[in-house]
Design a protein around this motif. Structure first.
Motif, PDB file in Angstrom:
ATOM      1  N   ASN A 103       6.451   0.812  14.454  1.00  0.00           N
ATOM      2  CA  ASN A 103       6.455   2.276  14.461  1.00  0.00           C
ATOM      3  C   ASN A 103       7.798   2.875  14.880  1.00  0.00           C
ATOM      4  O   ASN A 103       7.970   4.086  14.907  1.00  0.00           O
ATOM      5  CB  ASN A 103       5.316   2.825  15.321  1.00  0.00           C
ATOM      6  N   ARG A 156       0.955   3.882   2.024  1.00  0.00           N
ATOM      7  CA  ARG A 156       1.671   4.046   3.284  1.00  0.00           C
ATOM      8  C   ARG A 156       1.665   2.709   3.986  1.00  0.00           C
ATOM      9  O   ARG A 156       0.643   2.054   4.064  1.00  0.00           O
ATOM     10  CB  ARG A 156       1.005   5.113   4.150  1.00  0.00           C
ATOM     11  N   TYR A 178       0.828  -1.201   0.000  1.00  0.00           N
ATOM     12  CA  TYR A 178       0.000   0.000   0.000  1.00  0.00           C
ATOM     13  C   TYR A 178       0.858   1.245   0.000  1.00  0.00           C
ATOM     14  O   TYR A 178       2.060   1.197   0.279  1.00  0.00           O
ATOM     15  CB  TYR A 178      -0.948  -0.005   1.192  1.00  0.00           C
ATOM     16  N   TYR A 237       0.132 -16.900   8.531  1.00  0.00           N
ATOM     17  CA  TYR A 237      -0.862 -17.370   9.496  1.00  0.00           C
ATOM     18  C   TYR A 237      -2.275 -17.303   8.930  1.00  0.00           C
ATOM     19  O   TYR A 237      -3.028 -18.266   8.967  1.00  0.00           O
ATOM     20  CB  TYR A 237      -0.758 -16.561  10.787  1.00  0.00           C
ATOM     21  N   PHE A 238      -2.603 -16.124   8.347  1.00  0.00           N
ATOM     22  CA  PHE A 238      -3.996 -15.947   7.916  1.00  0.00           C
ATOM     23  C   PHE A 238      -4.330 -16.767   6.672  1.00  0.00           C
ATOM     24  O   PHE A 238      -5.489 -17.073   6.433  1.00  0.00           O
ATOM     25  CB  PHE A 238      -4.300 -14.463   7.688  1.00  0.00           C
ATOM     26  N   HIS A 240       1.191   0.039   6.496  1.00  0.00           N
ATOM     27  CA  HIS A 240       0.421  -0.107   7.727  1.00  0.00           C
ATOM     28  C   HIS A 240       0.701  -1.460   8.331  1.00  0.00           C
ATOM     29  O   HIS A 240       0.868  -2.433   7.622  1.00  0.00           O
ATOM     30  CB  HIS A 240      -1.070   0.009   7.429  1.00  0.00           C
ATOM     31  N   PHE A 241       0.713  -1.485   9.643  1.00  0.00           N
ATOM     32  CA  PHE A 241       1.033  -2.738  10.321  1.00  0.00           C
ATOM     33  C   PHE A 241       0.097  -2.942  11.499  1.00  0.00           C
ATOM     34  O   PHE A 241      -0.650  -2.049  11.872  1.00  0.00           O
ATOM     35  CB  PHE A 241       2.479  -2.727  10.819  1.00  0.00           C
ATOM     36  N   THR A 242       0.196  -4.150  12.067  1.00  0.00           N
ATOM     37  CA  THR A 242      -0.441  -4.388  13.352  1.00  0.00           C
ATOM     38  C   THR A 242       0.519  -3.862  14.403  1.00  0.00           C
ATOM     39  O   THR A 242       1.565  -4.442  14.640  1.00  0.00           O
ATOM     40  CB  THR A 242      -0.690  -5.894  13.548  1.00  0.00           C
ATOM     41  N   ASN A 243       0.139  -2.719  14.992  1.00  0.00           N
ATOM     42  CA  ASN A 243       1.097  -1.995  15.824  1.00  0.00           C
ATOM     43  C   ASN A 243       1.548  -2.758  17.050  1.00  0.00           C
ATOM     44  O   ASN A 243       2.615  -2.519  17.568  1.00  0.00           O
ATOM     45  CB  ASN A 243       0.489  -0.664  16.266  1.00  0.00           C
ATOM     46  N   SER A 244       0.691  -3.668  17.510  1.00  0.00           N
ATOM     47  CA  SER A 244       1.043  -4.344  18.757  1.00  0.00           C
ATOM     48  C   SER A 244       2.080  -5.438  18.532  1.00  0.00           C
ATOM     49  O   SER A 244       2.624  -5.960  19.498  1.00  0.00           O
ATOM     50  CB  SER A 244      -0.212  -4.931  19.394  1.00  0.00           C
ATOM     51  N   LEU A 245       2.347  -5.778  17.275  1.00  0.00           N
ATOM     52  CA  LEU A 245       3.258  -6.891  17.018  1.00  0.00           C
ATOM     53  C   LEU A 245       4.625  -6.386  16.569  1.00  0.00           C
ATOM     54  O   LEU A 245       4.764  -5.274  16.070  1.00  0.00           O
ATOM     55  CB  LEU A 245       2.684  -7.801  15.931  1.00  0.00           C
ATOM     56  N   LEU A 257       2.319 -12.686   9.639  1.00  0.00           N
ATOM     57  CA  LEU A 257       0.847 -12.673   9.621  1.00  0.00           C
ATOM     58  C   LEU A 257       0.235 -13.254   8.341  1.00  0.00           C
ATOM     59  O   LEU A 257      -0.707 -14.030   8.437  1.00  0.00           O
ATOM     60  CB  LEU A 257       0.327 -11.249   9.844  1.00  0.00           C
ATOM     61  N   PRO A 258       0.738 -12.908   7.122  1.00  0.00           N
ATOM     62  CA  PRO A 258       0.121 -13.478   5.918  1.00  0.00           C
ATOM     63  C   PRO A 258       0.190 -15.002   5.911  1.00  0.00           C
ATOM     64  O   PRO A 258      -0.767 -15.666   5.508  1.00  0.00           O
ATOM     65  CB  PRO A 258       0.960 -12.896   4.775  1.00  0.00           C
ATOM     66  N   ASP A 285       6.727 -10.631  13.555  1.00  0.00           N
ATOM     67  CA  ASP A 285       5.366 -11.169  13.626  1.00  0.00           C
ATOM     68  C   ASP A 285       4.476 -10.574  12.549  1.00  0.00           C
ATOM     69  O   ASP A 285       3.607 -11.256  12.003  1.00  0.00           O
ATOM     70  CB  ASP A 285       4.762 -10.914  15.010  1.00  0.00           C
ATOM     71  N   ARG A 317       6.482  -8.496   3.597  1.00  0.00           N
ATOM     72  CA  ARG A 317       5.211  -9.090   3.991  1.00  0.00           C
ATOM     73  C   ARG A 317       4.451  -9.583   2.762  1.00  0.00           C
ATOM     74  O   ARG A 317       3.844 -10.644   2.778  1.00  0.00           O
ATOM     75  CB  ARG A 317       4.382  -8.060   4.765  1.00  0.00           C
TER      76      ARG A 317
END
Lengths: 410, 208
Positions: B134, B87, B85, B105-106, B89-94, B102-103, B98, B148
Motif C-alpha cells: 500500500n 484494481r 485484476y 507457495y500456493f 489487490h494484495f495481502t496487505n500484511s506482506l 505467494l503464487p 512476499d 505476480r
C-alpha cells in the motif's frame, strides 16, 4: 513464505487488536495461575506446620486465634494458662507429648518463644552450628533469623516487648545466641527459641521495675501472671497417643479447666473455607476475563476476515486450498493463546514474587515456588482450546466464500 | 493456449449471457472489448475457471477442462493461468516480494526469489521489493500484480480491465509490459476491457 509467516504477518498487521486479545488472555491466565500458586503454597505451609500437632490448648478465646498464634506465630495469643494445668495434661493417658510455649517478646520482629527442647525435636530441626539452649537467657535461632544478618553465635541482644518490631526494649537483661538451626521449611525457621525460664526471668525482672515506677499503668494481659505466684505459659502443643483423645479430651478441657482446646485441622479447614470464598470470586473473575479474551479473539478475527475477504479470494484463485487458509486463521488464534499463556505465567510469577516479599516482611513466611504446576498444564490446554474455538468460528466462513463474486465485487 | 466454444452462463433465470467463441494460441494476444454489463468479468471468470459455465466448453493447453471438479480446476488455474485484476489487490500484511512469491507457495512450487527479483527489475519496481504494497502508487501496484501473474510461468494470462484506473502514460506502459512479458514466456494473453485506448494495441479483437 509459509503459513506460519503469513499468520505472524497478519497478527503484526493488526497490532492493536492482537495486543488487546493477548493482553486479556494474559490477565485471565495470570490471575488464575497466581491463585493456583498462592493456594497451593499457603496450603502447603499451613499443612506442614500442623503436622504432628493434634491439639493446642491456650487461654479461653477464639480457637482460630490460638492456632494462628501458637502454631503459625502470626496472630496475638489469647492470654496465659497456668503451667500446673498443662502439667496435669501431661499425665492424661490420651496424651503422648505436650510442648509448652511462652511468647510475648520479639527481636527485630522475630518472635522469641520460650519452650522446651521437644519443640525443636518436633520439627526435626538439626543444629547447624552451636548447640540447643540450656541455661536461662540462652537462645537458639532459626535459619531465617540467622540469615537476616544481625545475629550470630555469641551475639547478645535485648528483646522488645510485644510480638512486632518496635516495642519497649527490655534493656537490662540480654539474651545470648548459643546455636543456629538448619532450615526446616517450617515456622521454626523464623523463631528465636529459648527455655521457658528465660521468659519468666525477663518478665519477673521487668515486673519489679514496673512496680517501682508506676502502679502498673500500662500492664497488659501478658503480664497478669506476674501478679500470681503460679508460673504460666501461653499455650501448649499436644499430640495424642491415639485418635480416641480427639473425641474425649477437647470437650473435657473446655468444660473442666480454665483452658481452651483448639484442633488445628478443624480450624485450618475453617480458615480455608473463609478464604475460599474470596479465592472462588477471584477465580470466577479470572475465568470471565479469559472468556472475554476469547470473544476478543473472535471479534478481531471476524472483522479482519471481513476486511481480508478479497485477499482470501485472491489466495484461493492462486491455488490455495480453503483448508490451508482455515489453518492459517486457526494459527493466528493459537499464537495469540500461546502468547497470552506464556505472558500470563510470567505475570503470575512476578505477582508471586511481590506477594512473597510482602508476606516475608509481615510474617516471615516465604512463598517461593516458581515451577510450573500440573494445573497450569490444564490451563495451557484450556487457553489453546479457547484460542482455537474463537478462531475456528469466524474462520469457517472461508469455506463459504464465493471466489468469483468476491473478486468481481471490488 | 486457450479456446472456448459456445459458452453460456446465467446468474439468475432472467440474466443470461452467451459469449462469442474465443481462440487465443500460444504467443498470441486477444482483446475482448465490451461495455459495462455485457459480462466481461463473467467471461474472464469463466476462462479462469472461477465460474462454471451452464453450457459450452473451454480448453486450456489442449485439455478440455469444462468438466473438472473445483479442486482440479484450482490446480489447473494455479499452474496454467495468471490473472491480473482491474484494481491491484494484495495481502496487505506482506511485503511486495512476499506477495509476488505467494503464487509459487500456493501452487506448491519452489519460491523463486531470483525470478521475483528479475521480474521486479524488468517491470521497474526493484527498489520497492521490501515495502508494503500500500506504499506503492496505482501504476506501480499494477506492475507488481503483473509480476505476480507471471511467477508460475503460466500458459495463459488473463487481464480484467488492467488499465482502467491508470492514466494514459501508465496505461501504455502497463499494456506494453503485459505484451512483452507474455511474449517472453510464450503465453496467450487475453485482455478484457472497455478501455478504448487499447483498441489499437491489439490485432485480434472480440466485441461483446
Amino acid at each position: 513464505m509459509n503459513l506460519l509467516k503469513l499468520s505472524i504477518a497478519n497478527l503484526k498487521e493488526k497490532k492493536l487488536n492482537s495486543f488487546l486479545s493477548a493482553l486479556l488472555l494474559t490477565l485471565g491466565i495470570g490471575m488464575i495461575s497466581l491463585l493456583l500458586l498462592l493456594n497451593k503454597q499457603l496450603d502447603e505451609q499451613f499443612r506442614r506446620n500442623i503436622k504432628g500437632i493434634d491439639m493446642v490448648v491456650g487461654a479461653k478465646g477464639s480457637p482460630l486465634q490460638i492456632i494462628l498464634s501458637s502454631i503459625y506465630q502470626i496472630d496475638a495469643p489469647t492470654g496465659n494458662i497456668p503451667l500446673s494445668e498443662v502439667a496435669t495434661l501431661k499425665r492424661n493417658p490420651f496424651v503422648k507429648t505436650v510442648i509448652p510455649l511462652s511468647m510475648g517478646d520479639n527481636f527485630n520482629g522475630f518472635r522469641i518463644v520460650g519452650t522446651e527442647k521437644s519443640y525443636i525435636e518436633h520439627f526435626d530441626a538439626k543444629i547447624a552450628s552451636g548447640k540447643i539452649f540450656e541455661n536461662s537467657m540462652d537462645v537458639t535461632i532459626g535459619s531465617k533469623v540467622a540469615s537476616s544478618g544481625t545475629l550470630k553465635i555469641g551475639s547478645t541482644f535485648a528483646s522488645a516487648h510485644g510480638l512486632d518490631a518496635g516495642g519497649d526494649v527490655h534493656g537490662d537483661k540480654k539474651f545470648k545466641v548459643v546455636g543456629i538451626l538448619e532450615p526446616t521449611g517450617s515456622v521454626a525457621d523464623q523463631l528465636i527459641l529459648t527455655g521457658l525460664s528465660s521468659v519468666w526471668d525477663i518478665h519477673e525482672h521487668e515486673e519489679e521495675h514496673h512496680e517501682e515506677a508506676l502502679e502498673g499503668a500500662h500492664e497488659t494481659d501478658d503480664h497478669e501472671h506476674h501478679k500470681s505466684e503460679e508460673k504460666q505459659v501461653t499455650s501448649a502443643l499436644i499430640r495424642f497417643r491415639n485418635p480416641m483423645g480427639l473425641i474425649a479430651l477437647p470437650r473435657q478441657i473446655n468444660e473442666n479447666t480454665s483452658m481452651q482446646a483448639a484442633l488445628p485441622s478443624i480450624e485450618i479447614n475453617r480458615l480455608f473455607s473463609l478464604l475460599g470464598i474470596g479465592i472462588e470470586t477471584l477465580r470466577t473473575l479470572a475465568l470471565a476475563i479469559i472468556l472475554i479474551a476469547g470473544v476478543s479473539v473472535f471479534v478481531s478475527l471476524y472483522n479482519s476476515l471481513k476486511e481480508r475477504k478479497y485477499e482470501m479470494a485472491l489466495m484461493l484463485s492462486m491455488g490455495a486450498t480453503r483448508t490451508k487458509l482455515f489453518l492459517m486463521l486457526l494459527m493466528e488464534g493459537i499464537m495469540l493463546a500461546i502468547i497470552g499463556y506464556v505472558a500470563g505465567i510470567l505475570l503470575s510469577r512476578l505477582g508471586l514474587l511481590a506477594f512473597s516479599k510482602a508476606a516475608e516482611d509481615d510474617f516471615h513466611y516465604s512463598l517461593k515456588q516458581f515451577s510450573l504446576l500440573p494445573e497450569e498444564i490444564y490451563l495451557f490446554i484450556a487457553a489453546l482450546v479457547i484460542g482455537l474455538l474463537a478462531a475456528a468460528l469466524p474462520s469457517l466462513g472461508i469455506y463459504k466464500l464465493n471466489i468469483s463474486r468476491t473478486l468481481a465485487e471490488d | 493456449m486457450i479456446t472456448s466454444k459456445q459458452l453460456k452462463f446465467s446468474y439468475s433465470s432472467q440474466k443470461h449471457f452467451s459469449f462469442p467463441d474465443i481462440n487465443c494460441g500460444d504467443d498470441e494476444t486477444l482483446l475482448i472489448l465490451g461495455q459495462s454489463g455485457k459480462g466481461k468479468t463473467t467471461l474472464l471468470h469463466l476462462l479462469a475457471l472461477l465460474l462454471k459455465p451452464t453450457s459450452g466448453e473451454i480448453t486450456i493447453n489442449g485439455h478440455n477442462v469444462t468438466s473438472f471438479t473445483s479442486s482440479q480446476a484450482t490446480t489447473v488455474r494455479a499452474q496454467n493461468i495468471g490473472i491480473i485484476y482491474q484494481r491491484a489487490h494484495f495481502t496487505n500484511s506482506l511485503s511486495v516480494l512476499d506477495n509476488i512469491l505467494l503464487p509459487n507457495y500456493f501452487s506448491g512450487q519452489k519460491q523463486d526469489q531470483e525470478k521475483a527479483a528479475f521480474l521486479a527489475n524488468e517491470l521497474g519496481f526493484y527498489e520497492h521489493l521490501a515495502k508494503k504494497t500500500n506504499q506503492l502508487s496505482q501504476g506501480e501496484q499494477q506492475r507488481v500484480s503483473i509480476a505476480r501473474a507471471l511467477m508460475n510461468n503460466p500458459n495463459v494470462i488473463l487481464a480484467d480491465e488492467p488499465t482502467s484506473s491508470l492514466d494514459d502514460q501508465n496505461c501504455e506502459k502497463v499494456i506494453k509490459l503485459l505484451q512483452t512479458q507474455s511474449a517472453q514466456i510464450g503465453a496467450s494473453l487475453v485482455v478484457v476491457t472497455h478501455d478504448q485506448r487499447l483498441k489499437n494495441e491489439f490485432q485480434n479483437r472480440v466485441f461483446l
